[in-house]
Design a protein around this motif. Structure first.
Motif, PDB file in Angstrom:
ATOM      1  N   ARG A 360       0.843  -1.194   0.000  1.00  0.00           N
ATOM      2  CA  ARG A 360       0.000   0.000   0.000  1.00  0.00           C
ATOM      3  C   ARG A 360       0.882   1.250   0.000  1.00  0.00           C
ATOM      4  NH1 ARG A 360      -4.907  -1.348   4.324  1.00  0.00           N
ATOM      5  NH2 ARG A 360      -5.622  -3.267   3.294  1.00  0.00           N
ATOM      6  N   VAL A 361       1.402   1.554  -1.165  1.00  0.00           N
ATOM      7  CA  VAL A 361       2.356   2.650  -1.315  1.00  0.00           C
ATOM      8  C   VAL A 361       1.879   3.586  -2.419  1.00  0.00           C
ATOM      9  CG1 VAL A 361       4.739   3.285  -1.822  1.00  0.00           C
ATOM     10  CG2 VAL A 361       4.244   1.172  -0.558  1.00  0.00           C
ATOM     11  N   VAL A 362       1.829   4.861  -2.098  1.00  0.00           N
ATOM     12  CA  VAL A 362       1.470   5.903  -3.064  1.00  0.00           C
ATOM     13  C   VAL A 362       2.509   7.010  -2.957  1.00  0.00           C
ATOM     14  CG1 VAL A 362      -0.241   7.626  -3.753  1.00  0.00           C
ATOM     15  CG2 VAL A 362      -1.000   5.398  -2.887  1.00  0.00           C
ATOM     16  N   SER A 363       3.058   7.447  -4.087  1.00  0.00           N
ATOM     17  CA  SER A 363       4.058   8.522  -4.067  1.00  0.00           C
ATOM     18  C   SER A 363       3.703   9.591  -5.095  1.00  0.00           C
ATOM     19  CB  SER A 363       5.456   7.972  -4.354  1.00  0.00           C
ATOM     20  OG  SER A 363       5.547   7.477  -5.672  1.00  0.00           O
ATOM     21  N   LEU A 364       3.847  10.834  -4.676  1.00  0.00           N
ATOM     22  CA  LEU A 364       3.561  11.985  -5.544  1.00  0.00           C
ATOM     23  C   LEU A 364       4.810  12.846  -5.631  1.00  0.00           C
ATOM     24  CD1 LEU A 364       1.547  13.891  -7.070  1.00  0.00           C
ATOM     25  CD2 LEU A 364       1.141  14.977  -4.847  1.00  0.00           C
ATOM     26  N   THR A 365       5.163  13.216  -6.869  1.00  0.00           N
ATOM     27  CA  THR A 365       6.335  14.060  -7.087  1.00  0.00           C
ATOM     28  C   THR A 365       6.006  15.128  -8.118  1.00  0.00           C
ATOM     29  OG1 THR A 365       7.789  12.158  -6.695  1.00  0.00           O
ATOM     30  CG2 THR A 365       8.775  14.095  -7.716  1.00  0.00           C
ATOM     31  N   THR A 366       6.365  16.367  -7.805  1.00  0.00           N
ATOM     32  CA  THR A 366       6.274  17.434  -8.806  1.00  0.00           C
ATOM     33  C   THR A 366       7.677  17.968  -9.051  1.00  0.00           C
ATOM     34  OG1 THR A 366       5.965  19.269  -7.238  1.00  0.00           O
ATOM     35  CG2 THR A 366       3.987  18.047  -7.919  1.00  0.00           C
ATOM     36  N   LYS A 367       7.948  18.335 -10.298  1.00  0.00           N
ATOM     37  CA  LYS A 367       9.303  18.749 -10.651  1.00  0.00           C
ATOM     38  C   LYS A 367       9.244  19.746 -11.800  1.00  0.00           C
ATOM     39  CE  LYS A 367      13.725  16.872 -12.306  1.00  0.00           C
ATOM     40  NZ  LYS A 367      14.437  15.640 -12.736  1.00  0.00           N
ATOM     41  N   GLN A 368      10.077  20.767 -11.724  1.00  0.00           N
ATOM     42  CA  GLN A 368      10.192  21.730 -12.812  1.00  0.00           C
ATOM     43  C   GLN A 368      11.544  21.599 -13.479  1.00  0.00           C
ATOM     44  OE1 GLN A 368       9.470  25.816 -11.839  1.00  0.00           O
ATOM     45  NE2 GLN A 368      10.218  26.567 -13.808  1.00  0.00           N
ATOM     46  N   SER A 369      11.523  21.578 -14.809  1.00  0.00           N
ATOM     47  CA  SER A 369      12.758  21.543 -15.587  1.00  0.00           C
ATOM     48  C   SER A 369      12.628  22.556 -16.719  1.00  0.00           C
ATOM     49  CB  SER A 369      12.999  20.141 -16.151  1.00  0.00           C
ATOM     50  OG  SER A 369      14.169  20.110 -16.948  1.00  0.00           O
ATOM     51  N   GLY A 370      13.248  23.707 -16.543  1.00  0.00           N
ATOM     52  CA  GLY A 370      13.116  24.760 -17.537  1.00  0.00           C
ATOM     53  C   GLY A 370      11.684  25.256 -17.613  1.00  0.00           C
ATOM     54  N   LYS A 371      11.108  25.170 -18.793  1.00  0.00           N
ATOM     55  CA  LYS A 371       9.734  25.611 -19.007  1.00  0.00           C
ATOM     56  C   LYS A 371       8.716  24.484 -18.821  1.00  0.00           C
ATOM     57  CE  LYS A 371      10.242  29.982 -20.171  1.00  0.00           C
ATOM     58  NZ  LYS A 371       9.570  31.078 -19.452  1.00  0.00           N
ATOM     59  N   LEU A 372       9.190  23.336 -18.359  1.00  0.00           N
ATOM     60  CA  LEU A 372       8.301  22.191 -18.168  1.00  0.00           C
ATOM     61  C   LEU A 372       8.084  21.945 -16.682  1.00  0.00           C
ATOM     62  CD1 LEU A 372       9.714  19.687 -20.820  1.00  0.00           C
ATOM     63  CD2 LEU A 372       7.771  21.252 -21.055  1.00  0.00           C
ATOM     64  N   PHE A 373       6.835  21.681 -16.332  1.00  0.00           N
ATOM     65  CA  PHE A 373       6.475  21.344 -14.952  1.00  0.00           C
ATOM     66  C   PHE A 373       5.716  20.031 -14.977  1.00  0.00           C
ATOM     67  CE2 PHE A 373       3.868  21.333 -11.153  1.00  0.00           C
ATOM     68  CZ  PHE A 373       4.775  21.738 -10.181  1.00  0.00           C
ATOM     69  N   SER A 374       6.232  19.033 -14.261  1.00  0.00           N
ATOM     70  CA  SER A 374       5.648  17.698 -14.320  1.00  0.00           C
ATOM     71  C   SER A 374       5.078  17.294 -12.969  1.00  0.00           C
ATOM     72  CB  SER A 374       6.687  16.668 -14.768  1.00  0.00           C
ATOM     73  OG  SER A 374       7.733  16.584 -13.819  1.00  0.00           O
ATOM     74  N   VAL A 375       4.016  16.515 -13.025  1.00  0.00           N
ATOM     75  CA  VAL A 375       3.397  15.907 -11.849  1.00  0.00           C
ATOM     76  C   VAL A 375       3.373  14.403 -12.107  1.00  0.00           C
ATOM     77  CG1 VAL A 375       1.322  15.717 -10.427  1.00  0.00           C
ATOM     78  CG2 VAL A 375       1.966  17.929 -11.421  1.00  0.00           C
ATOM     79  N   SER A 376       3.922  13.632 -11.171  1.00  0.00           N
ATOM     80  CA  SER A 376       3.977  12.178 -11.341  1.00  0.00           C
ATOM     81  C   SER A 376       3.416  11.512 -10.096  1.00  0.00           C
ATOM     82  CB  SER A 376       5.420  11.726 -11.582  1.00  0.00           C
ATOM     83  OG  SER A 376       5.487  10.321 -11.770  1.00  0.00           O
ATOM     84  N   LEU A 377       2.440  10.632 -10.288  1.00  0.00           N
ATOM     85  CA  LEU A 377       1.812   9.903  -9.188  1.00  0.00           C
ATOM     86  C   LEU A 377       1.937   8.411  -9.464  1.00  0.00           C
ATOM     87  CD1 LEU A 377       0.089  10.079  -6.583  1.00  0.00           C
ATOM     88  CD2 LEU A 377      -1.935   9.945  -8.051  1.00  0.00           C
ATOM     89  N   ARG A 378       2.504   7.669  -8.494  1.00  0.00           N
ATOM     90  CA  ARG A 378       2.739   6.231  -8.675  1.00  0.00           C
ATOM     91  C   ARG A 378       2.091   5.445  -7.541  1.00  0.00           C
ATOM     92  NH1 ARG A 378       7.618   8.584 -10.237  1.00  0.00           N
ATOM     93  NH2 ARG A 378       8.328   8.034 -12.332  1.00  0.00           N
ATOM     94  N   ASN A 379       1.623   4.282  -7.901  1.00  0.00           N
ATOM     95  CA  ASN A 379       1.086   3.363  -6.886  1.00  0.00           C
ATOM     96  C   ASN A 379       1.107   1.939  -7.431  1.00  0.00           C
ATOM     97  OD1 ASN A 379      -1.472   4.657  -8.400  1.00  0.00           O
ATOM     98  ND2 ASN A 379      -1.958   2.539  -7.866  1.00  0.00           N
ATOM     99  N   PHE A 380       1.116   0.960  -6.520  1.00  0.00           N
ATOM    100  CA  PHE A 380       1.014  -0.439  -6.921  1.00  0.00           C
ATOM    101  C   PHE A 380      -0.440  -0.756  -7.286  1.00  0.00           C
ATOM    102  CE2 PHE A 380       4.803  -0.736  -4.090  1.00  0.00           C
ATOM    103  CZ  PHE A 380       5.680  -1.248  -5.031  1.00  0.00           C
ATOM    104  N   TYR A 381      -0.614  -1.820  -8.060  1.00  0.00           N
ATOM    105  CA  TYR A 381      -1.962  -2.277  -8.396  1.00  0.00           C
ATOM    106  C   TYR A 381      -1.906  -3.768  -8.706  1.00  0.00           C
ATOM    107  CZ  TYR A 381      -0.777  -2.580 -13.374  1.00  0.00           C
ATOM    108  OH  TYR A 381      -0.225  -2.932 -14.571  1.00  0.00           O
TER     109      TYR A 381
END
Length: 443
Positions: A360-381
């Motif tokens: 039961r693991v959920v991880s959220l990461t946001t990151k900016q690289s130059g003009k790009l802004f990313s949101v990444s959400l991971r979980n098991f299934y």
């Protein structure tokens, strides 16, 4: 009849209508191979205008002809844009209203200035040229001005990938009927007034028709604004309720921690003698863990949703980690942040709740690289995640990834120039949202 004014005016009318429709539909969601579809649709529209027969000249057939050509353009819009038909009708009715307003304004100008006395205005039956250099200039300036005003006042209010579904579809149909009736009245005036050229009658009829179309257009977009305001109000109210819940939860946590800290003073005295109460220490540890669930990212809306989901994860033995810089999300409205992250986290938490506690693991990461802004959400299934057009498809065995939530995320992302991608492999589900930070947005 080939060569008649009505025969050639069909092509002019089609150009006017397609130009007006372009103002309203250019922000709608495009289908794949849009350029090829657009070229084919344009060819279909002009072919219909060219080939549509003109066996008789009267108000009834003229009205039928123009309404039929409008129906062809509506079907072609549907061919090019992946939108519900009610959205197509909404834009089509607005575009036809603008085209007819421009047409009436042009006629009013040439009649009021007297230009019409030097021009054969029986345009649906005469074979003489309708446009002169003077009327051509007036025509171009009138249509450009009317279309420009229509864009500023109405068309640009249509959001990219926005929902144009108003509450009362019946009222939209009534507005469409008002526009169509105005078209019929205009045809009657055209065929019955120019023979004896009653200038006053022509101007009054033109003004009345123009006002009717303008009022219909204002009411149509007024309904859209009311629907959007109601939606925003519901989101704001929901956000406010969540803020109240967070405040109550934070207050309860602080009160509990203060109480445990008071008890801790007495427990510390027993540590040296080895008489510490393990149960009391466990309660204190749990309280501190709850306090750690309060998230501060620099964005109040993101703080609320992450705190809420952290508490939910903590109470259900879900390991939740979040590395997020909320300050970089200032270009997104609070209500949309709440909806985007709320839907994404709800889906992830629902999926891992069916797994053993060690997964039961959920991880959220946001990151900016130059003009790009990313949101990444991971979980098991567990099970199989089927994708269609890059989005999860609902199945009975995979209800945790219901399509509605991800579609809502995609809609919000695209509204801010972002894109959504999904990867499901090796038992790990990853939801990625990528934004391009343009001019005026934080970099």
């Amino acid at each position: 009849m080939f060569g008649s004014q009505l025969f050639w005016y069909k092509l002019i009318f089609m150009t006017e209508l397609l130009s007006s429709e372009a103002l309203f539909v250019h922000r709608l969601k495009r289908r794949r191979f849009f350029a090829a579809r657009a070229v084919g649709a344009t060819a279909i529209c002009y072919s219909a205008a060219l080939l549509f027969p003109v066996p008789v000249y009267n108000a009834a057939y003229s009205s039928f002809l123009f309404i039929a050509l409008f129906a062809v353009t509506a079907l072609c819009i549907k061919l090019c844009f992946d939108e519900p038909f009610v959205n197509i009708i909404f834009c089509g009715v607005a575009a036809y209203s603008v085209q007819h307003i421009a047409f009436q304004c042009y006629n009013i100008i040439i009649v009021a200035t007297g230009i019409a006395r030097d021009t054969p205005l029986g345009i649906y039956g005469d074979s003489e040229p309708y446009y002169t250099v003077t009327t051509g200039l007036v025509y171009a300036m009138t249509y450009i001005f009317c279309y420009w005003i229509a864009y500023l006042c109405f068309a640009r209010r249509i959001e990219r990938n926005g929902n144009l579904r108003i509450k009362s579809v019946a009222l939209l149909l009534i507005l469409a009927a008002v526009v169509l009736v105005s078209i019929v009245i205009n045809a009657v005036v055209t065929y019955n007034s120019y023979s004896d050229y009653n200038k006053t009658f022509i101007l009054c009829a033109g003004a009345g028709i123009t006002i009717s179309c303008v009022l219909a257009l204002c009411l149509q977009f007024g309904l859209l604004s009311n629907k959007n305001l109601e939606t925003e109000l519901n989101k704001v109210y929901h956000l406010w309720r969540e803020e109240q819940k967070q405040f109550a939860a934070s207050k309860a946590n602080i009160d509990l921690i203060n109480l445990k800290c008071h008890d801790l003073k007495h427990q510390i005295r027993k540590i040296g003698s080895g008489q510490v109460n393990e149960r009391a220490l466990k309660e204190i540890e749990d309280t501190v863990n709850i306090y750690d669930c309060t998230v501060k990212t620099g964005n109040s809306a993101l703080d609320i949703i992450l705190t809420e989901k952290s508490l939910l994860c903590g109470s259900n033995h879900v390991s939740f980690t979040a590395i997020a810089d909320g300050e970089k999300l200032g270009f997104i409205a609070d209500v949309d942040i709440y909806t985007l992250f709320g839907n994404a986290l709800d889906n992830a938490i629902e999926a891992v709740m069916r797994l053993p506690e060690d997964r039961r693991v959920v991880s959220l990461t946001t990151k900016q690289s130059g003009k790009l802004f990313s949101v990444s959400l991971r979980n098991f299934y567990d099970g199989e995640v089927r994708l269609a057009n890059g989005l999860p498809v609902t199945t009975k065995s995979d209800s945790g990834y219901h399509g509605f939530g991800v579609k809502s995320i995609k809609e919000i992302a695209e509204r801010y120039g972002g894109d959504v991608s999904v990867v499901a492999e090796d038992g790990v589900f990853t939801l990625n949202v990528l934004f391009t930070l343009g001019d005026g947005l934080p970099a």
